[in-house]
Design a protein around this motif. Structure first.
Motif, PDB file in Angstrom:
ATOM      1  N   TYR A  11       0.832  -1.203   0.000  1.00 37.97           N
ATOM      2  CA  TYR A  11       0.000   0.000   0.000  1.00 37.97           C
ATOM      3  C   TYR A  11       0.864   1.251   0.000  1.00 37.97           C
ATOM      4  N   ASN A  12       0.346   2.274  -0.614  1.00 37.83           N
ATOM      5  CA  ASN A  12       0.927   3.609  -0.495  1.00 37.83           C
ATOM      6  C   ASN A  12       0.049   4.421   0.437  1.00 37.83           C
ATOM      7  N   THR A  13       0.640   5.299   1.211  1.00 42.31           N
ATOM      8  CA  THR A  13      -0.119   6.216   2.054  1.00 42.31           C
ATOM      9  C   THR A  13       0.328   7.632   1.755  1.00 42.31           C
ATOM     10  N   THR A  39      -5.484  12.180   4.523  1.00 39.46           N
ATOM     11  CA  THR A  39      -4.645  11.005   4.311  1.00 39.46           C
ATOM     12  C   THR A  39      -5.387  10.002   3.441  1.00 39.46           C
ATOM     13  N   LYS A  41      -4.959   6.091   1.816  1.00 40.04           N
ATOM     14  CA  LYS A  41      -4.227   4.829   1.739  1.00 40.04           C
ATOM     15  C   LYS A  41      -4.789   4.034   0.574  1.00 40.04           C
ATOM     16  N   TYR A  42      -3.932   3.592  -0.347  1.00 37.67           N
ATOM     17  CA  TYR A  42      -4.402   2.899  -1.547  1.00 37.67           C
ATOM     18  C   TYR A  42      -3.375   1.850  -1.990  1.00 37.67           C
TER      19      TYR A  42
END
Length: 223
Positions: A11-13, A39, A41-42
């Motif tokens: 995941y990227n945040t 924020t 998250k994906y």
């Protein structure tokens, strides 16, 4: 199969500070405009039969249509399910309600903390979900008032100074205190350019003769 499982865990945040904003295009073509103090998250890549992201704060979504992979936006106490549409979500932790505004398409909004009934929104409709109870109410609105930030503007329509100041403080990175508590509930209607400096915005608000501002660095006192 092993690689697939690993992909699901990556995941990227994105953390957007006060006064910031960011545009992001996901691997599936979904476009997201992220507002200040938010924020997201994906996953690096969507795997399986769902597309899930997590949002704290505010963002505008232009979801790439895919009948076989519904898109979900999870904001703590609320989740949104959509196939392809355009909508805005405001889910700041210091707000009592999570507000979802639909521009195009159709979405299903439902609470994750209770058995309250979900709500299906059509264009020009907005839902407001109480974070504590999970109860959802909906109304008809002009979406442009709620997505103006995406185009560099603030639109306030019959909004209390209390809620308006929250929005301004996130963008201008200021701490606001009310010297006169009664001022919080005064209603205001007006439009500002988002990139005006805060002093310019103050002058416009003070024209109402309802209140005065005192500035000390990044601290603002409303009288």
């Amino acid at each position: 199969e092993k690689n697939k499982k690993q992909t699901q865990l990556i995941y990227n945040t994105l953390i957007i500070p006060k006064g910031g904003e960011y545009f992001l295009e996901l691997a599936d073509g979904t476009k997201i405009w992220i507002n200040s103090e938010s924020t997201l998250k994906y996953p690096v890549q969507f795997v399986g039969d769902e597309r899930n992201v997590e949002l704290t704060g505010e963002a505008f979504f232009e979801v790439a249509h895919n009948d076989s992979k519904p898109f979900h936006v999870l904001s703590g106490a609320q989740s949104i399910e959509v196939l392809g549409t355009e909508f805005n979500v405001s889910a700041y932790k210091d707000d009592a309600h999570i507000v979802t505004t639909l521009v195009d398409g159709k979405v299903k909004v439902y609470p994750t903390i209770s058995n309250e009934i979900s709500e299906i929104l059509l264009p020009n409709q907005q839902s407001s979900m109480n974070r504590s109870s999970g109860k959802i109410t909906s109304s008809n609105v002009d979406p442009q008032d709620f997505i103006a930030w995406k185009s560099g503007a603030f639109h306030f329509q019959d909004q209390t100074f209390d809620s308006m100041v929250k929005i301004l403080s996130r963008w201008y990175d200021i701490d606001v205190f009310f010297e006169n508590e009664e001022v919080r509930n005064i209603k205001f209607t007006g439009r500002f350019k988002r990139y005006d400096d805060f002093e310019t915005v103050i002058k416009l608000i003070e024209r109402t003769d309802e209140l005065k501002f005192k500035i000390n660095g990044r601290t603002v006192i409303i009288k």
